[in-house]
Design an enzyme around this catalytic site. Structure first.
Site, PDB file in Angstrom:
ATOM      1  N   TRP A  96      63.993 -11.285 -58.736  1.00  0.00           N
ATOM      2  CA  TRP A  96      65.177 -11.623 -59.554  1.00  0.00           C
ATOM      3  C   TRP A  96      65.437 -10.507 -60.570  1.00  0.00           C
ATOM      4  O   TRP A  96      64.583 -10.196 -61.401  1.00  0.00           O
ATOM      5  CB  TRP A  96      64.980 -12.932 -60.294  1.00  0.00           C
ATOM      6  CG  TRP A  96      65.105 -14.213 -59.534  1.00  0.00           C
ATOM      7  CD1 TRP A  96      64.991 -15.452 -60.092  1.00  0.00           C
ATOM      8  CD2 TRP A  96      65.384 -14.443 -58.142  1.00  0.00           C
ATOM      9  NE1 TRP A  96      65.186 -16.415 -59.123  1.00  0.00           N
ATOM     10  CE2 TRP A  96      65.425 -15.822 -57.925  1.00  0.00           C
ATOM     11  CE3 TRP A  96      65.611 -13.602 -57.050  1.00  0.00           C
ATOM     12  CZ2 TRP A  96      65.686 -16.382 -56.663  1.00  0.00           C
ATOM     13  CZ3 TRP A  96      65.854 -14.166 -55.793  1.00  0.00           C
ATOM     14  CH2 TRP A  96      65.896 -15.522 -55.624  1.00  0.00           C
ATOM     15  N   ASN A 213      71.959 -14.315 -55.781  1.00  0.00           N
ATOM     16  CA  ASN A 213      71.099 -15.147 -54.953  1.00  0.00           C
ATOM     17  C   ASN A 213      71.899 -16.345 -54.460  1.00  0.00           C
ATOM     18  O   ASN A 213      72.337 -17.178 -55.256  1.00  0.00           O
ATOM     19  CB  ASN A 213      69.886 -15.643 -55.744  1.00  0.00           C
ATOM     20  CG  ASN A 213      69.048 -16.604 -54.915  1.00  0.00           C
ATOM     21  OD1 ASN A 213      68.715 -16.321 -53.765  1.00  0.00           O
ATOM     22  ND2 ASN A 213      68.742 -17.769 -55.472  1.00  0.00           N
ATOM     23  N   GLU A 214      72.100 -16.384 -53.145  1.00  0.00           N
ATOM     24  CA  GLU A 214      72.731 -17.530 -52.477  1.00  0.00           C
ATOM     25  C   GLU A 214      74.081 -17.929 -53.050  1.00  0.00           C
ATOM     26  O   GLU A 214      74.305 -19.099 -53.414  1.00  0.00           O
ATOM     27  CB  GLU A 214      71.764 -18.725 -52.445  1.00  0.00           C
ATOM     28  CG  GLU A 214      70.464 -18.356 -51.736  1.00  0.00           C
ATOM     29  CD  GLU A 214      69.516 -19.516 -51.470  1.00  0.00           C
ATOM     30  OE1 GLU A 214      69.597 -20.527 -52.185  1.00  0.00           O
ATOM     31  OE2 GLU A 214      68.706 -19.409 -50.525  1.00  0.00           O
ATOM     32  N   ARG A 216      77.550 -19.375 -53.351  1.00  0.00           N
ATOM     33  CA  ARG A 216      78.300 -20.416 -52.638  1.00  0.00           C
ATOM     34  C   ARG A 216      79.534 -20.706 -53.457  1.00  0.00           C
ATOM     35  O   ARG A 216      79.506 -20.596 -54.679  1.00  0.00           O
ATOM     36  CB  ARG A 216      77.508 -21.717 -52.560  1.00  0.00           C
ATOM     37  CG  ARG A 216      76.290 -21.693 -51.689  1.00  0.00           C
ATOM     38  CD  ARG A 216      75.658 -23.070 -51.707  1.00  0.00           C
ATOM     39  NE  ARG A 216      74.502 -23.176 -50.834  1.00  0.00           N
ATOM     40  CZ  ARG A 216      73.861 -24.330 -50.599  1.00  0.00           C
ATOM     41  NH1 ARG A 216      74.275 -25.457 -51.187  1.00  0.00           N
ATOM     42  NH2 ARG A 216      72.834 -24.378 -49.798  1.00  0.00           N
ATOM     43  N   GLU A 250      73.241 -17.004 -47.824  1.00  0.00           N
ATOM     44  CA  GLU A 250      72.399 -17.744 -46.880  1.00  0.00           C
ATOM     45  C   GLU A 250      72.831 -17.559 -45.432  1.00  0.00           C
ATOM     46  O   GLU A 250      72.165 -18.046 -44.523  1.00  0.00           O
ATOM     47  CB  GLU A 250      72.431 -19.228 -47.250  1.00  0.00           C
ATOM     48  CG  GLU A 250      71.802 -19.507 -48.610  1.00  0.00           C
ATOM     49  CD  GLU A 250      72.390 -20.730 -49.281  1.00  0.00           C
ATOM     50  OE1 GLU A 250      73.567 -20.669 -49.718  1.00  0.00           O
ATOM     51  OE2 GLU A 250      71.703 -21.753 -49.364  1.00  0.00           O
ATOM     52  N   TYR A 291      66.281 -22.658 -44.200  1.00  0.00           N
ATOM     53  CA  TYR A 291      65.601 -23.849 -44.753  1.00  0.00           C
ATOM     54  C   TYR A 291      66.091 -25.091 -44.008  1.00  0.00           C
ATOM     55  O   TYR A 291      66.878 -25.873 -44.550  1.00  0.00           O
ATOM     56  CB  TYR A 291      65.893 -23.989 -46.258  1.00  0.00           C
ATOM     57  CG  TYR A 291      65.301 -22.889 -47.091  1.00  0.00           C
ATOM     58  CD1 TYR A 291      63.950 -22.901 -47.439  1.00  0.00           C
ATOM     59  CD2 TYR A 291      66.090 -21.814 -47.519  1.00  0.00           C
ATOM     60  CE1 TYR A 291      63.394 -21.874 -48.194  1.00  0.00           C
ATOM     61  CE2 TYR A 291      65.533 -20.790 -48.272  1.00  0.00           C
ATOM     62  CZ  TYR A 291      64.195 -20.827 -48.608  1.00  0.00           C
ATOM     63  OH  TYR A 291      63.648 -19.813 -49.351  1.00  0.00           O
ATOM     64  N   TRP A 295      68.750 -28.429 -45.003  1.00  0.00           N
ATOM     65  CA  TRP A 295      70.101 -28.367 -44.443  1.00  0.00           C
ATOM     66  C   TRP A 295      70.363 -29.426 -43.368  1.00  0.00           C
ATOM     67  O   TRP A 295      71.474 -29.509 -42.846  1.00  0.00           O
ATOM     68  CB  TRP A 295      70.358 -26.984 -43.836  1.00  0.00           C
ATOM     69  CG  TRP A 295      70.212 -25.828 -44.784  1.00  0.00           C
ATOM     70  CD1 TRP A 295      70.139 -25.874 -46.161  1.00  0.00           C
ATOM     71  CD2 TRP A 295      70.118 -24.432 -44.443  1.00  0.00           C
ATOM     72  NE1 TRP A 295      70.010 -24.611 -46.675  1.00  0.00           N
ATOM     73  CE2 TRP A 295      69.998 -23.705 -45.653  1.00  0.00           C
ATOM     74  CE3 TRP A 295      70.140 -23.733 -43.227  1.00  0.00           C
ATOM     75  CZ2 TRP A 295      69.889 -22.312 -45.680  1.00  0.00           C
ATOM     76  CZ3 TRP A 295      70.038 -22.348 -43.260  1.00  0.00           C
ATOM     77  CH2 TRP A 295      69.916 -21.649 -44.470  1.00  0.00           C
ATOM     78  N   GLU A 324      65.065 -14.904 -46.532  1.00  0.00           N
ATOM     79  CA  GLU A 324      64.240 -15.986 -47.078  1.00  0.00           C
ATOM     80  C   GLU A 324      64.035 -16.981 -45.956  1.00  0.00           C
ATOM     81  O   GLU A 324      64.986 -17.299 -45.242  1.00  0.00           O
ATOM     82  CB  GLU A 324      64.972 -16.772 -48.191  1.00  0.00           C
ATOM     83  CG  GLU A 324      65.070 -16.127 -49.532  1.00  0.00           C
ATOM     84  CD  GLU A 324      65.581 -17.111 -50.606  1.00  0.00           C
ATOM     85  OE1 GLU A 324      65.464 -18.353 -50.422  1.00  0.00           O
ATOM     86  OE2 GLU A 324      66.096 -16.629 -51.609  1.00  0.00           O
TER      87      GLU A 324
HETATM   88  C1  LIG Z   1      75.709 -23.353 -56.319  1.00  0.00           C
HETATM   89  O1  LIG Z   1      76.651 -23.565 -55.312  1.00  0.00           O
HETATM   90  C2  LIG Z   1      76.998 -24.903 -55.002  1.00  0.00           C
HETATM   91  C3  LIG Z   1      78.086 -24.894 -53.978  1.00  0.00           C
HETATM   92  O2  LIG Z   1      79.245 -24.316 -54.502  1.00  0.00           O
HETATM   93  C4  LIG Z   1      77.432 -25.682 -56.199  1.00  0.00           C
HETATM   94  O3  LIG Z   1      77.554 -27.030 -55.852  1.00  0.00           O
HETATM   95  C5  LIG Z   1      76.436 -25.523 -57.294  1.00  0.00           C
HETATM   96  O4  LIG Z   1      76.923 -26.149 -58.427  1.00  0.00           O
HETATM   97  C6  LIG Z   1      76.194 -24.068 -57.570  1.00  0.00           C
HETATM   98  N1  LIG Z   1      75.284 -23.941 -58.651  1.00  0.00           N
HETATM   99  C7  LIG Z   1      75.683 -23.710 -59.870  1.00  0.00           C
HETATM  100  C8  LIG Z   1      74.626 -23.639 -60.890  1.00  0.00           C
HETATM  101  O5  LIG Z   1      76.828 -23.519 -60.162  1.00  0.00           O
END
Ligand SMILES: *[C@@H]1O[C@H](CO)[C@@H](O)[C@H](O)[C@H]1NC(C)=O
Ligand SMILES: *[C@@H]1O[C@H](CO)[C@@H](O)[C@H](O)[C@H]1NC(C)=O
Ligand SMILES: *[C@@H]1O[C@H](CO)[C@@H](O)[C@H](O)[C@H]1NC(C)=O
Ligand SMILES: *[C@@H]1O[C@H](CO)[C@@H](O)[C@H](O)[C@H]1NC(C)=O
Ligand SMILES: *[C@@H]1O[C@H](CO)[C@@H](O)[C@H](O)[C@H]1NC(C)=O
Length: 398
Positions: A96, A213-214, A216, A250, A291, A295, A324
């Site tokens: 990190w 990291n990941e 989304r 991911e 993972y 999932w 990962e």
């Molecule tokens: C990480 O991504 C997911 C999907 O968008 C979301 O639900 C989640 O809140 C995110 N984490 C943070 C800390 O924002």
């Protein structure tokens, strides 16, 4: 220290930020230099077709993750971990590069939570150049040069561990899906990137810079993440054209990719399109994680996931890394994970990095850093999943 005026603040999603004419931002150009030696002679890793050239050699390799390495206070602990990683013949370790907080941690807090790199609050971003701040990362980079280990450093977490997008939300207001386009958040994030990239651009220990990291963006059109990844990877290349850049996602597929059965991992519901993102010219290689239990897939599906990403890498002509992978069986990962390692070996996937490296040899309890997925240096399963796998990946003919 300089104050940077944000012309965009009036249009920010954050009412709080909007009420402020300026935000404090430490300028990356005026930062104090690394306190440990960085920039030993050597050459930077680079892509070589679907593989990588590392220290002049084109090879398959295994690596690992140790998210906590730069969150250790003691130099000797960092040396022990990197020595064990090097002894395993792991080539690359993912660590990190972020540590965002909204308030300065209590100084009596122990590792890994004592260390933080950036305070984010309503008045701006404050980078911690102190002994419990970036000096820890300085030592990691310096020690990695010494032990011949390459690092992947990322700049923000999607998850709230060690700050992440949630820390930006607390400070600047934009929520986790708005973050990717929120001007205040992106200005602060880019400044953090500039700080690290200019600080370590001379180091051959950097394998790649990683956007997040990941990442989304749940429910978003995948163009949000693709546009953001295009802008940010271009920005990093403008600061440092000589190191690789990767996304850190991911590996989700979108429906438009026409891969898989349309279930969760193939649906685009997390707002990520692996195929579109791998086509971004300023991203050097693709990442994907594995993972199945989180999932909703069988463990054996892992090999399918590996082959699908290999095929996309082959079609686009870039390396891909299984960055990962983990299963929730403490000290008992062989039955589930060995099949995936064999699938990687039998594919064109350039490398895999197990989640995650563990050791009992540090001055702090291993439980502060480890999780159910960790494979520990002294344990029996490490001989196969760690040492043997690293050896067989390096031995694979190119
Ligand atoms: C990480 O991504 C997911 C999907 O968008 C979301 O639900 C989640 O809140 C995110 N984490 C943070 C800390 O924002
Ligand atoms: C934000 O954090 C900085 C650095 O710790 C601190 O000096 C400043 O007072 C904080 N601002 C607010 C509003 O708490
Ligand atoms: C963020 O806010 C926008 C606008 O209100 C909304 O559409 C979106 O769903 C929110 N995202 C999250 C993760 O709450
Ligand atoms: C070891 O992991 C397997 C899954 O691979 C599981 O079925 C088994 O119960 C685990 N054994 C122990 C002792 O945890
Ligand atoms: C590894 O070290 C830990 C901590 O000392 C110990 O509990 C464990 O039994 C060791 N494992 C092996 C296989 O020796």
């Amino acid at each position: 220290m300089k104050y940077l005026t944000l012309a965009c603040v009036a249009t920010s999603f954050s009412a709080l930020a909007a009420s402020l004419p300026t935000l404090h931002i430490d300028t990356a150009n005026k930062q104090p230099a690394s306190v440990y030696p960085i920039g030993a002679a050597g050459i930077n890793a680079k892509p070589a077709g679907r593989l990588f050239n590392i220290d002049g050699q084109v090879q398959y390799f295994a690596g690992s993750n140790a998210w906590w390495l730069a969150h250790l206070s003691k130099n000797s602990d960092i040396d022990i971990a990197l020595k064990e990683v090097a002894n395993t013949q792991y080539k690359v370790l993912r660590v990190w590069g972020f540590g965002d907080v909204n308030t300065v941690p209590d100084p009596t807090t122990t590792d890994p939570n004592k260390v933080y790199f950036q305070v984010l609050n309503s008045t701006g971003s404050y980078i911690n150049f102190g002994a419990d701040g970036l000096q820890r990362l300085d030592y990691v980079v310096s020690s990695a040069e010494k032990f011949g280990v390459k690092l992947v450093l990322n700049f923000v977490n999607n998850w709230s561990d060690y700050g992440g997008i949630a820390a930006y939300t607390t400070a600047f207001g934009a929520n986790s899906t708005q973050w990717f386009t929120d001007e205040t958040s992106q200005t602060v994030y880019k400044n953090y990137i500039k700080t690290l990239v200019t600080r370590y651009s001379k180091s051959t220990a950097i394998f790649a810079w990683e956007l997040a990291n990941e990442p989304r963006c749940h429910g978003c059109d995948s163009s949000v993440v693709t546009n953001w990844a295009t802008t940010i990877s271009k920005y990093i290349k403008s600061l440092d054209p000589d190191h690789m850049v990767t996304l850190g996602d991911e590996g989700w597929f979108a429906a438009a990719d026409g891969i898989g059965d349309g279930s969760y991992a193939y649906s685009g519901s997390e707002g990520v399109d692996f195929v579109a993102n791998l086509k971004i010219s300023t991203l050097d290689y693709g990442t994907f994680h594995l993972y199945p239990n989180s999932w909703g897939y069988d463990y054996t599906w892992g090999s399918t996931w590996i082959d699908e990403h290999d095929a996309v890498g082959a079609a686009i002509g870039k390396p891909v890394i299984l960055e990962e992978y983990g299963t929730p069986f403490p000290h008992n990962h062989t039955e589930t994970e060995r099949l995936w390692q064999l699938a990687v070996l039998n594919s064109g996937v350039a490398a895999d990095q197990i989640w995650q490296f563990g050791t009992y040899d540090l001055s702090i309890p291993a439980s502060y850093l480890g999780d159910v997925n960790s494979i520990y240096y002294n344990e029996t399963e490490y001989k196969l999943l760690g040492r043997q796998h690293a050896k067989e990946m390096l031995a694979k003919s190119v």
